[in-house]
Design a protein around this motif. Structure first.
Motif, short mmCIF file in Angstrom:
data_model
loop_
_atom_site.label_atom_id
_atom_site.label_comp_id
_atom_site.label_asym_id
_atom_site.label_seq_id
_atom_site.Cartn_x
_atom_site.Cartn_y
_atom_site.Cartn_z
N GLN A 165 -4.11 23.90 5.28
CA GLN A 165 -3.88 24.34 6.60
C GLN A 165 -2.78 23.04 7.21
O GLN A 165 -2.63 23.24 8.21
N ARG A 166 -2.51 22.34 6.19
CA ARG A 166 -1.70 21.24 6.82
C ARG A 166 -0.44 21.17 6.36
O ARG A 166 0.06 21.52 5.43
N VAL A 167 0.38 20.24 7.25
CA VAL A 167 1.81 19.72 6.70
C VAL A 167 1.78 18.16 6.40
O VAL A 167 1.21 17.38 7.37
N ILE A 168 2.10 17.74 5.30
CA ILE A 168 1.98 16.34 5.04
C ILE A 168 3.61 15.82 5.41
O ILE A 168 4.30 16.48 4.99
N ILE A 169 3.70 14.70 6.27
CA ILE A 169 4.92 14.50 6.58
C ILE A 169 5.04 12.78 6.24
O ILE A 169 4.11 11.89 6.72
N ASP A 170 5.95 12.50 5.29
CA ASP A 170 6.29 11.21 4.97
C ASP A 170 7.37 10.68 6.11
O ASP A 170 8.52 11.10 5.81
N TYR A 171 7.14 9.82 6.96
CA TYR A 171 8.04 9.65 8.05
C TYR A 171 8.58 8.14 7.46
O TYR A 171 7.97 7.03 7.75
N LEU A 172 9.95 8.20 7.12
CA LEU A 172 10.58 7.06 6.41
C LEU A 172 11.57 6.51 7.27
O LEU A 172 12.26 7.08 7.83
N PRO A 173 11.77 5.07 6.81
CA PRO A 173 13.00 4.45 7.43
C PRO A 173 14.14 5.08 6.83
O PRO A 173 14.20 5.54 5.61
N LYS A 174 15.24 5.16 7.51
CA LYS A 174 16.32 5.58 7.02
C LYS A 174 17.00 5.06 5.73
O LYS A 174 17.61 5.85 5.08
N ASP A 175 16.94 3.98 5.42
CA ASP A 175 17.63 3.22 4.51
C ASP A 175 16.89 3.76 2.95
O ASP A 175 17.38 3.63 2.13
N ALA A 176 15.69 4.29 3.29
CA ALA A 176 14.80 5.00 1.97
C ALA A 176 15.67 6.23 1.78
O ALA A 176 15.38 6.51 0.39
N GLN A 177 16.34 6.89 2.66
CA GLN A 177 17.02 8.00 2.29
C GLN A 177 17.86 7.78 0.96
O GLN A 177 18.25 8.91 0.14
N ALA A 178 18.58 6.63 1.01
CA ALA A 178 19.59 6.49 0.05
C ALA A 178 18.92 6.14 -1.29
O ALA A 178 19.56 5.89 -2.31
N ASN A 179 17.82 5.72 -1.32
CA ASN A 179 17.21 5.32 -2.53
C ASN A 179 16.52 6.37 -3.29
O ASN A 179 16.26 7.55 -2.89
N THR B 187 0.79 -1.23 -0.01
CA THR B 187 -0.07 0.11 -0.09
C THR B 187 1.04 1.18 0.01
O THR B 187 1.76 1.34 0.89
N SER B 188 0.54 2.30 -1.03
CA SER B 188 1.35 3.14 -1.06
C SER B 188 0.80 4.52 -0.11
O SER B 188 -0.17 4.30 0.61
N GLY B 189 2.03 5.45 0.13
CA GLY B 189 1.74 6.40 1.10
C GLY B 189 0.65 7.24 0.26
O GLY B 189 -0.22 7.97 0.99
N GLU B 190 0.56 7.54 -0.94
CA GLU B 190 -0.36 8.08 -1.34
C GLU B 190 -1.83 7.80 -1.34
O GLU B 190 -2.51 8.46 -1.07
#
Length: 438
Positions: free
Chosen positions: A424-438, A333-336
């Motif tokens: 009026q919102r801030v959307i936060i994608d709170y991701l695993p650290k290893d996703a940062q490298a992808n 399931t995607s974040g979207e």
């Protein structure tokens, strides 16, 4: 059977909610507010002091002081040897603890009622004679830093609320975590700490609550004896900067090395907890996510099996609140998809009246919560302190439920429209650290 049970539950809630908490309150000459509640149902007594100081009360570069003091003021006093506080309490049949929020710090002891004087002496010692020296500062700096590592830095999703605070606030001290930053704890000097104590830990910035099986006349004499001589401090003034309204949706990414499953968050800035709208937002969060029959859980977790967990909650604070709707995805399931599903349920609250049945269920839940909050002496002590110190109205312990009872379906829709709109919102994608490298 179904037709008869529902009104019976409602009547049951109303009946219990009508139970009144009796109390007496007065001020000492030094400004300490005192609240007494006599309850002879059990031979126990809670002695508590709430100080109007929390994580937001700091200067730049000195975050986390209130939480640090929560620990430091157990170190010892002029008349209590270092490290002996908990031993004194436990050896006299008691228990004690403390906690800190962004807005207040709360200390309490629960003793057999024949040890009330001991509880009063302990808290007067904390206020009048704390030993604040370099040894205590060094010791508690390490204790707090270790707590920060365990509860925040190395705990899955432990940094999520820190990220939310940073994104919703740019000026107000709520932008920084209650526990503070490591570098600020390291930089704190003994002079900084002593000045903080002299400013905030004074009787005119606190409320003393004694609740339980007490002799009121004798209790007043002890209060006068132990707390009356404590010098009044300078008035505490606060003038924190106001935040500009959020008018455009933003989306950010944050990374956590301690998680494998991402979290997707819709976050909104909301009013402080004294505002009526904050009560309505509490009802909305309960409607959306309290229990497996709630709208978000039933749809996204139970029926569509798109999320492992989903929730909505209003983080109540004195100056501003934070409202979060979040989900953790299942499988691919995607974040979207999750963000769309969450927004769809929030939009329904904005655009449609909730059903009369759902509204009645909400009222019943809040009746039950109200009763439970006053079901123990310790709970009553906490409520009395909080309502006086933070809300400025002790009688809310009896009448706050009337606010919830008066909230209509139309008002729920109106408040959702006022605060929970996409722009009026801030959307936060709170991701695993290893996703940062992808």
């Amino acid at each position: 059977m179904k037709n008869s049970l529902f009104p019976l539950l409602f009547l049951f809630g109303v009946h219990l909610g009508a139970q009144e908490v009796m109390y007496e309150e007065y001020d000492l000459d030094n400004g300490l507010h005192v609240i007494l509640h006599n309850d002879e149902s059990a031979p126990v007594v809670t002695t508590s002091v709430m100080y109007h100081v929390g994580g937001k009360d700091r200067t730049e570069g000195r975050t986390g002081f209130a939480h640090f003091f929560e620990h430091l003021l157990f170190e010892g006093t002029k008349n209590i040897e270092r490290g002996k506080w908990f031993e004194i309490v436990s050896s006299n049949g008691g228990q004690n603890n403390a906690n800190t929020t962004q807005d207040r710090t709360y200390y309490y002891e629960v003793f057999p009622s024949n040890n009330l004087e001991l509880g009063l002496w302990l808290e007067s010692e904390r206020m009048l004679h704390p030993v604040i020296d370099q040894t205590g500062v060094d010791t508690q700096q390490e204790v707090v830093k270790e707590e920060k590592r365990l509860r925040y830095n190395n705990r899955p999703y432990g940094q999520l609320l820190t990220v939310v605070g940073k994104e919703l606030f740019s000026k107000h001290p709520y932008k920084d975590p209650n526990i503070g930053y490591m570098e600020d704890l390291d930089a704190a000097t003994l002079e900084d700490v002593k000045a903080y104590n002299e400013k905030y830990y004074v009787p005119n910035n606190a409320v003393l609550v004694i609740a339980g099986n007490i002799d009121v006349t004798q209790t007043k004499k002890w209060v006068s004896s132990y707390f009356g001589p404590i010098p009044k401090g300078a008035p505490v003034t606060r003038n924190y900067p106001k935040e500009d309204p959020i008018t455009t949706e933003r989306r950010i990414q944050a990374y956590d090395p301690n998680i494998q499953i991402p979290a997707y968050v819709l976050s909104y800035r909301t009013p402080g907890f004294k505002e009526r709208d904050a009560y309505v937002l509490e009802m909305i969060s309960t409607y959306l996510s309290d229990g497996q029959s709630s709208k978000l859980y039933k749809k996204i977790v139970d029926d569509q099996k798109q999320a492992l967990q989903v929730g909505a909650f209003n983080i109540s604070q004195e100056d501003y609140g934070m409202y979060l709707v979040f989900a953790l995805p299942v499988g691919e399931t995607s974040g979207e998809v999750l963000l769309e599903e969450m927004e769809e349920e929030v939009a329904k609250v904005r655009n449609e009246l909730i059903s009369e049945r759902d509204h009645q269920k909400l009222l019943n839940k809040f009746e039950n919560q109200f009763v439970n909050s006053n079901s123990s002496v310790a709970g009553i002590a906490n409520s009395l302190a909080r309502y006086h110190l933070l809300y400025g109205d002790t009688e809310l312990i009896n009448k706050e439920i009337e606010i919830y009872r008066s909230i209509t379906r139309e008002e729920i829709k109106e408040v959702a429209n006022k605060y929970l709109r996409p722009n009026q919102r801030v959307i936060i994608d709170y991701l695993p650290k290893d996703a940062q490298a992808n």
